[in-house]
Design a protein around this motif. Structure first.
Motif, PDB file in Angstrom:
ATOM      1  N   LEU A  15       0.805  -1.215   0.000  1.00  0.00           N
ATOM      2  CA  LEU A  15       0.000   0.000   0.000  1.00  0.00           C
ATOM      3  C   LEU A  15       0.839   1.266   0.000  1.00  0.00           C
ATOM      4  O   LEU A  15       0.275   2.369   0.046  1.00  0.00           O
ATOM      5  CB  LEU A  15      -0.944   0.012   1.216  1.00  0.00           C
ATOM      6  N   GLN A  16       2.141   1.156  -0.054  1.00  0.00           N
ATOM      7  CA  GLN A  16       2.986   2.341  -0.146  1.00  0.00           C
ATOM      8  C   GLN A  16       2.755   3.028  -1.493  1.00  0.00           C
ATOM      9  O   GLN A  16       2.616   2.355  -2.532  1.00  0.00           O
ATOM     10  CB  GLN A  16       4.453   1.975   0.012  1.00  0.00           C
ATOM     11  N   PRO A  17       2.704   4.363  -1.532  1.00  0.00           N
ATOM     12  CA  PRO A  17       2.395   5.079  -2.792  1.00  0.00           C
ATOM     13  C   PRO A  17       3.330   4.712  -3.939  1.00  0.00           C
ATOM     14  O   PRO A  17       2.889   4.521  -5.078  1.00  0.00           O
ATOM     15  CB  PRO A  17       2.532   6.564  -2.403  1.00  0.00           C
ATOM     16  N   GLY A  18       4.637   4.633  -3.653  1.00  0.00           N
ATOM     17  CA  GLY A  18       5.571   4.299  -4.727  1.00  0.00           C
ATOM     18  C   GLY A  18       5.340   2.926  -5.305  1.00  0.00           C
ATOM     19  O   GLY A  18       5.466   2.716  -6.526  1.00  0.00           O
ATOM     20  N   VAL A  19       4.970   1.963  -4.465  1.00  0.00           N
ATOM     21  CA  VAL A  19       4.711   0.607  -4.936  1.00  0.00           C
ATOM     22  C   VAL A  19       3.389   0.543  -5.687  1.00  0.00           C
ATOM     23  O   VAL A  19       3.266  -0.185  -6.680  1.00  0.00           O
ATOM     24  CB  VAL A  19       4.716  -0.368  -3.744  1.00  0.00           C
ATOM     25  N   LEU A  20       2.394   1.320  -5.247  1.00  0.00           N
ATOM     26  CA  LEU A  20       1.108   1.333  -5.940  1.00  0.00           C
ATOM     27  C   LEU A  20       1.247   1.846  -7.369  1.00  0.00           C
ATOM     28  O   LEU A  20       0.497   1.425  -8.261  1.00  0.00           O
ATOM     29  CB  LEU A  20       0.109   2.204  -5.169  1.00  0.00           C
ATOM     30  N   TYR A  22       3.771   1.237  -9.382  1.00  0.00           N
ATOM     31  CA  TYR A  22       4.205   0.083 -10.171  1.00  0.00           C
ATOM     32  C   TYR A  22       3.058  -0.902 -10.366  1.00  0.00           C
ATOM     33  O   TYR A  22       2.943  -1.533 -11.428  1.00  0.00           O
ATOM     34  CB  TYR A  22       5.384  -0.610  -9.498  1.00  0.00           C
ATOM     35  N   CYS A  23       2.206  -1.044  -9.359  1.00  0.00           N
ATOM     36  CA  CYS A  23       1.057  -1.944  -9.477  1.00  0.00           C
ATOM     37  C   CYS A  23       0.102  -1.455 -10.555  1.00  0.00           C
ATOM     38  O   CYS A  23      -0.333  -2.230 -11.423  1.00  0.00           O
ATOM     39  CB  CYS A  23       0.339  -2.042  -8.127  1.00  0.00           C
ATOM     40  N   ILE A  62       5.282  -7.193  -7.567  1.00  0.00           N
ATOM     41  CA  ILE A  62       3.940  -6.613  -7.641  1.00  0.00           C
ATOM     42  C   ILE A  62       3.634  -6.143  -9.057  1.00  0.00           C
ATOM     43  O   ILE A  62       2.530  -6.342  -9.578  1.00  0.00           O
ATOM     44  CB  ILE A  62       3.824  -5.451  -6.628  1.00  0.00           C
ATOM     45  N   MET A  63       4.612  -5.510  -9.719  1.00  0.00           N
ATOM     46  CA  MET A  63       4.391  -5.021 -11.077  1.00  0.00           C
ATOM     47  C   MET A  63       4.144  -6.175 -12.049  1.00  0.00           C
ATOM     48  O   MET A  63       3.211  -6.136 -12.868  1.00  0.00           O
ATOM     49  CB  MET A  63       5.593  -4.202 -11.537  1.00  0.00           C
ATOM     50  N   LEU A  64       4.955  -7.223 -11.965  1.00  0.00           N
ATOM     51  CA  LEU A  64       4.796  -8.357 -12.877  1.00  0.00           C
ATOM     52  C   LEU A  64       3.492  -9.104 -12.591  1.00  0.00           C
ATOM     53  O   LEU A  64       2.827  -9.579 -13.525  1.00  0.00           O
ATOM     54  CB  LEU A  64       5.993  -9.296 -12.756  1.00  0.00           C
ATOM     55  N   TYR A  69      -2.322 -10.410 -13.998  1.00  0.00           N
ATOM     56  CA  TYR A  69      -3.756 -10.369 -13.730  1.00  0.00           C
ATOM     57  C   TYR A  69      -4.470  -9.385 -14.647  1.00  0.00           C
ATOM     58  O   TYR A  69      -5.636  -9.589 -14.992  1.00  0.00           O
ATOM     59  CB  TYR A  69      -4.000 -10.023 -12.263  1.00  0.00           C
ATOM     60  N   GLY A  70      -3.782  -8.310 -15.045  1.00  0.00           N
ATOM     61  CA  GLY A  70      -4.383  -7.396 -16.015  1.00  0.00           C
ATOM     62  C   GLY A  70      -4.611  -8.063 -17.351  1.00  0.00           C
ATOM     63  O   GLY A  70      -5.630  -7.834 -18.012  1.00  0.00           O
TER      64      GLY A  70
END
Length: 332
Positions: A15-20, A22-23, A62-64, A69-70
């Motif tokens: 839930l960190q903004p930077g990680v979101l 990439y998600c 998380i990005m991959l 899933y997308g």
């Protein structure tokens, strides 16, 4: 660190903004790639793999996963609106998604696919967190005979999908097996039915075959009959809302499809395609009105979508617990 502490720690990191960022990037790219027939998540993840060397491992995962899933949902969009399966596992969705879209209810079909995919993913996550150890032991206990029996079950289930006549369905399964024999044998390296053509060394691509069977046939039908009713050009927000009767039919198929996909997805080498076909066949068997399937039944969309997304989640079980990738995408 216990399982629940690790889960909370992972949620806090995700839930960190930077990680979101990439998600969101992964999901958008995956959805775009999934809509394009014939590309799939494998190619997208392969292209994005070099980027992972410049970010943290958690953000890269998380990005991959977002791409994966997308692409699952993007393939469903193409199946519902154009009858062109973007991914192999979304081929089943077109059987009821496209007829529902031609009835002017494309928004309902897309909402059903979205809600079922989300619910199936939640079921897969719950199974991954609570039953990962048991599923990993069950997966390692499967031998050659067990996998052969499971594949026969999938073929028998597939023969009951498209036709009310089991003989016709079985004949199509046999034809599919013959087409599947084309290519290079993975064990011996012997070329089978390639007739000296290098294009056939990797076999016949399922997505290309589905595009030829569904997409070309649809184009020919539209050319022959310009007044033929097609899919609605614009879909408003109100068009996404299903009827109360549709909502009442969704929970059962989602739960059954999610449970089925969670089990079969954890078995290395099965993937989500088999889960989608089995979930569709199961819903047709347990339905009180099986004649509705193939004509726009919401159960024919919700069960396969829940199954393939749950299978995508549970495919992480052998990858994370045993280091054995469940499919090529998990290997990446």
């Amino acid at each position: 660190m216990t399982t629940w502490e690790g889960l909370l720690h992972g949620i806090g990191f995700a839930l960190q903004p930077g990680v979101l960022v990439y998600c969101v990037l992964g999901v958008v790219l995956g959805t775009f790639v999934g809509v394009l027939p014939g590309i799939g998540a494998m190619a997208a993840i392969s292209l994005l793999l070099p980027i992972t060397y410049y970010i943290t491992p958690e953000a890269a995962l998380i990005m991959l996963a977002g791409v994966y899933y997308g692409a699952q949902y993007g393939g469903s969009v193409a199946s519902i609106l154009m009858r062109l399966p973007g991914t192999p596992q979304s081929a089943v969705t077109s059987l009821d998604g496209y007829p529902l879209a031609r009835e002017g209810r494309a928004g309902v079909a897309l909402f059903t696919a979205m809600a079922s995919s989300f619910a199936g993913s939640l079921i897969g996550i719950a199974v991954l967190v609570t039953l990962a150890g048991w599923l990993s032991r069950a997966a390692t206990a499967f031998g050659a005979a067990d996998y052969a029996a499971m594949m026969i079950l999938g073929l028998v289930a597939a023969s009951t999908i498209g036709s009310s006549s089991p003989v016709k369905g079985f004949a199509m399964v046999v034809l599919g097996l013959l087409l599947g024999c084309v290519g290079t044998d993975v064990n011996s390296g012997v070329q089978r039915f390639t007739f000296g053509r290098t294009e056939l060394l990797d076999g016949i691509n399922l997505v290309a075959l589905a595009m030829g069977l569904f997409g070309v046939a649809e184009l020919i039908a539209n050319v022959r009959d310009p007044d033929r009713q097609g899919v609605t050009a614009r879909i408003g927000l109100r068009g996404l809302m299903p009827r109360r009767d549709d909502l009442r039919r969704l929970p059962g198929p989602i739960l059954r499809g999610g449970a089925l996909g969670s089990f079969f997805g954890a078995l290395p080498g099965t993937g989500s395609t088999l889960s989608s076909f089995l979930a569709y066949a199961l819903e047709r068997r347990v339905s009180r009105r099986p004649e509705r399937f193939g004509k726009g039944a919401v159960e024919g969309i919700s069960a396969p979508e829940a199954a393939n997304n749950a299978a995508s989640i549970s495919a992480f079980v052998p990858t994370l617990t045993l280091g054995i990738p469940g499919d090529p995408i998990m290997a990446l």
